[in-house]
Write a protein that holds these residues in place. Structure first.
Motif, mmCIF file in Angstrom:
data_model
loop_
_atom_site.group_PDB
_atom_site.id
_atom_site.type_symbol
_atom_site.label_atom_id
_atom_site.label_comp_id
_atom_site.label_asym_id
_atom_site.label_seq_id
_atom_site.Cartn_x
_atom_site.Cartn_y
_atom_site.Cartn_z
ATOM 1 N N UNK A 204 0.836 -1.379 0.124
ATOM 2 C CA UNK A 204 -0.083 0.008 0.023
ATOM 3 C C UNK A 204 0.803 1.262 0.037
ATOM 4 N N UNK A 205 2.107 1.260 0.394
ATOM 5 C CA UNK A 205 2.938 2.339 0.595
ATOM 6 C C UNK A 205 2.954 3.219 -0.778
ATOM 7 N N UNK A 206 3.473 2.699 -1.745
ATOM 8 C CA UNK A 206 3.626 3.455 -2.974
ATOM 9 C C UNK A 206 2.270 3.698 -3.553
ATOM 10 N N UNK A 207 1.192 2.898 -3.292
ATOM 11 C CA UNK A 207 0.024 3.476 -4.039
ATOM 12 C C UNK A 207 -0.649 4.668 -3.103
ATOM 13 N N UNK A 208 -0.389 4.631 -1.741
ATOM 14 C CA UNK A 208 -0.921 5.720 -0.916
ATOM 15 C C UNK A 208 -0.070 6.939 -1.289
ATOM 16 N N UNK A 209 1.320 6.751 -1.742
ATOM 17 C CA UNK A 209 1.987 7.942 -1.938
ATOM 18 C C UNK A 209 1.341 8.949 -3.382
ATOM 19 N N UNK A 210 1.088 7.808 -4.147
ATOM 20 C CA UNK A 210 0.480 8.158 -5.332
ATOM 21 C C UNK A 210 -1.125 8.943 -5.185
ATOM 22 N N UNK A 211 -1.671 8.414 -4.263
ATOM 23 C CA UNK A 211 -3.043 8.791 -3.944
ATOM 24 C C UNK A 211 -2.901 10.323 -3.100
ATOM 25 N N UNK A 212 -1.942 10.462 -2.214
ATOM 26 C CA UNK A 212 -1.617 11.616 -1.555
ATOM 27 C C UNK A 212 -1.251 12.647 -2.579
ATOM 28 N N UNK A 213 -0.332 12.429 -3.687
ATOM 29 C CA UNK A 213 0.004 13.323 -4.661
ATOM 30 C C UNK A 213 -1.355 13.828 -5.360
ATOM 31 N N UNK A 214 -2.143 12.839 -5.595
ATOM 32 C CA UNK A 214 -3.344 13.204 -6.376
ATOM 33 C C UNK A 214 -4.345 13.985 -5.679
ATOM 34 N N UNK A 215 -4.617 13.786 -4.463
ATOM 35 C CA UNK A 215 -5.395 14.370 -3.481
ATOM 36 C C UNK A 215 -5.280 15.752 -3.202
ATOM 37 N N UNK A 216 -3.835 15.962 -2.473
ATOM 38 C CA UNK A 216 -3.357 17.116 -1.979
ATOM 39 C C UNK A 216 -2.270 17.821 -2.841
ATOM 40 N N UNK A 217 -2.192 17.280 -4.087
ATOM 41 C CA UNK A 217 -0.952 17.961 -4.963
ATOM 42 C C UNK A 217 0.382 18.010 -4.546
ATOM 43 N N UNK A 218 0.754 17.525 -3.406
ATOM 44 C CA UNK A 218 2.166 17.782 -2.795
ATOM 45 C C UNK A 218 2.315 16.547 -1.763
ATOM 46 N N UNK A 219 3.526 16.166 -1.645
ATOM 47 C CA UNK A 219 4.021 14.996 -0.786
ATOM 48 C C UNK A 219 4.208 15.668 0.695
ATOM 49 N N UNK A 220 4.409 17.056 0.677
ATOM 50 C CA UNK A 220 4.887 17.698 2.005
ATOM 51 C C UNK A 220 3.952 17.665 2.979
ATOM 52 N N UNK A 221 2.736 17.345 3.006
ATOM 53 C CA UNK A 221 1.863 17.100 3.986
ATOM 54 C C UNK A 221 2.191 15.946 4.881
ATOM 55 N N UNK A 222 2.927 15.036 4.332
ATOM 56 C CA UNK A 222 3.233 14.070 5.257
ATOM 57 C C UNK A 222 3.877 14.497 6.547
ATOM 58 N N UNK A 223 4.777 15.334 6.479
ATOM 59 C CA UNK A 223 5.507 15.948 7.426
ATOM 60 C C UNK A 223 4.581 16.696 8.343
ATOM 61 N N UNK B 5 -4.613 -7.356 -1.023
ATOM 62 C CA UNK B 5 -5.324 -6.750 0.268
ATOM 63 C C UNK B 5 -4.828 -5.192 0.279
ATOM 64 N N UNK B 6 -3.445 -4.959 -0.296
ATOM 65 C CA UNK B 6 -2.915 -3.686 -0.003
ATOM 66 C C UNK B 6 -3.763 -2.769 -1.177
ATOM 67 N N UNK B 7 -3.718 -3.369 -2.171
ATOM 68 C CA UNK B 7 -4.239 -2.576 -3.373
ATOM 69 C C UNK B 7 -5.825 -2.373 -3.198
ATOM 70 N N UNK B 8 -6.525 -3.370 -2.183
ATOM 71 C CA UNK B 8 -7.955 -3.035 -2.008
ATOM 72 C C UNK B 8 -7.949 -1.956 -0.945
ATOM 73 N N UNK B 9 -7.172 -1.956 -0.040
ATOM 74 C CA UNK B 9 -7.253 -0.994 1.201
ATOM 75 C C UNK B 9 -7.052 0.390 0.431
ATOM 76 N N UNK B 10 -6.144 0.417 -0.480
ATOM 77 C CA UNK B 10 -5.857 1.763 -1.121
ATOM 78 C C UNK B 10 -6.862 2.233 -2.066
ATOM 79 N N UNK B 11 -7.518 1.522 -2.596
ATOM 80 C CA UNK B 11 -8.777 1.839 -3.475
ATOM 81 C C UNK B 11 -9.887 2.278 -2.529
ATOM 82 N N UNK B 12 -10.246 1.389 -1.653
ATOM 83 C CA UNK B 12 -11.250 1.460 -0.765
ATOM 84 C C UNK B 12 -11.214 2.841 -0.007
ATOM 85 N N UNK B 13 -9.913 2.977 0.514
ATOM 86 C CA UNK B 13 -9.613 4.364 1.658
ATOM 87 C C UNK B 13 -9.930 5.668 0.393
#
Length: 314
Positions: A47-66, A234-242
């Motif tokens: 799920x980690x790489x998928x969530x990074x992609x989702x974070x980029x798509x939703x928020x436009x930047x990865x700095x919100x992780x910090x 399961x990682x793909x499912x969790x990422x898509x579902x969330x």
């Protein structure tokens, strides 16, 4: 005909719930052969790489992780980890429909916890819902039965953990993005699963006969490619579902989409019947109906309170 934002949100939530239900099927089917932490580790790493992609798509930047709120993020993640672990340990031993229904005591716990922590007022409707939910829970437990499985307490523990997670989300949501909270939650999952692997991975505690305990303490198992693929799914499912659930609550009022979360119980009954020929007993059907009704009462009361609040307060 143009689809409204509320209709898009409802559709996204219903599809997201259906996607999530597939993870339950996979983990229940493999719970007799592997430990839960093994599934968690593979799921989280996928799920980690998928969530990074989702974070980029939703928020436009990865700095919100910090975030300076990293300690609260970790605390929220630990609560969610406890809820997830308890839910799937219960699922290993109980019928899917009963496990899902007992987990949906969460809205009742959220009502109680919000009253204790945030001093939210509990009205007459909420009190009625709490009583109905308690009766429904007892009907599913069926304490008069000759044999009571303690595993039935695990989905209720999961519901409590989920309720506390939602209260933490309510606090963190003022400053943190949903995608960032999801990312931190996944990291906490991975850390918790690695800790369980360090304790049980050697197989020193193998031999438990109860399905829930065996799912927790079994040593790390070699996997054929098929099972590895299912755990990665399961990682793909969790990422898509969330992602779908996040989208649903972003575009539509929560009061409009939240009742459709109970569609999870439909999937629990369906998959339990299709894969394990399990259906709830007559008394449990009544308990499920009471829990659904109690949860809908809580949601309705919350919606009315929000609507009645002054615009500035809302």
């Amino acid at each position: 005909m143009q689809i409204t934002a509320t209709q898009r949100g409802i559709l996204a939530l219903v599809v997201g719930i259906a996607v999530f239900s597939l993870q339950d099927v996979i983990l229940k089917r493999l719970s007799g052969d592997y430990p839960l932490y093994q599934a968690m580790i593979i799921r989280s790493l996928t799920a980690v790489p998928l969530l990074l992609i989702i974070l980029r798509l939703f928020d436009g930047r990865l700095t919100t992780i910090a975030t300076p709120n990293w300690a609260l993020m970790l605390a929220r993640g630990i609560l969610n980890f406890v809820a997830y672990t308890a839910y799937y340990l219960g699922l290993a031993a109980l019928p899917m429909a009963d496990t899902v229904a007992l987990f949906f005591t969460a809205p009742l716990f959220i009502t109680i916890a919000a009253a204790l922590v945030f001093r939210d007022r509990i009205g007459a409707t909420n009190i009625l819902a709490l009583l109905a939910g308690f009766v429904g829970m007892l009907m599913i437990f069926n304490p008069s039965a000759s044999v009571f499985d303690p595993a039935a307490l695990l989905p209720v523990l999961a519901a409590l953990g989920y309720a506390l997670t939602q209260l933490a989300t309510r606090v963190l949501g003022r400053t943190e993005t949903a995608a960032a909270m999801t990312f931190w939650g996944n990291l906490t999952f991975l850390a918790g699963a690695l800790a369980l692997a360090a304790v049980f991975g050697s197989g020193a505690y193998d031999g438990a006969t109860h399905p829930s305990l065996a799912f927790l303490t079994r040593g790390w198992q070699p996997m054929p490619a098929r099972d590895l693929g299912l755990f990665m799914a399961c990682g793909v499912i969790a990422s898509i579902g969330l992602s779908l659930l996040t989208y649903a609550y972003r575009v539509a009022p929560s009061a409009s989409v939240a009742p459709f979360e109970y569609s999870f119980i439909i999937w629990g009954v369906l998959w339990g019947w299709v894969f394990w020929a399990q259906l709830p007993a007559a008394l449990a059907w009544g308990g499920i109906a009471l829990l659904i009704g109690a949860g809908l009462l809580v949601i309705r009361a919350e919606a009315q309170t929000t609507k009645a609040a002054p615009e500035g307060a809302a």
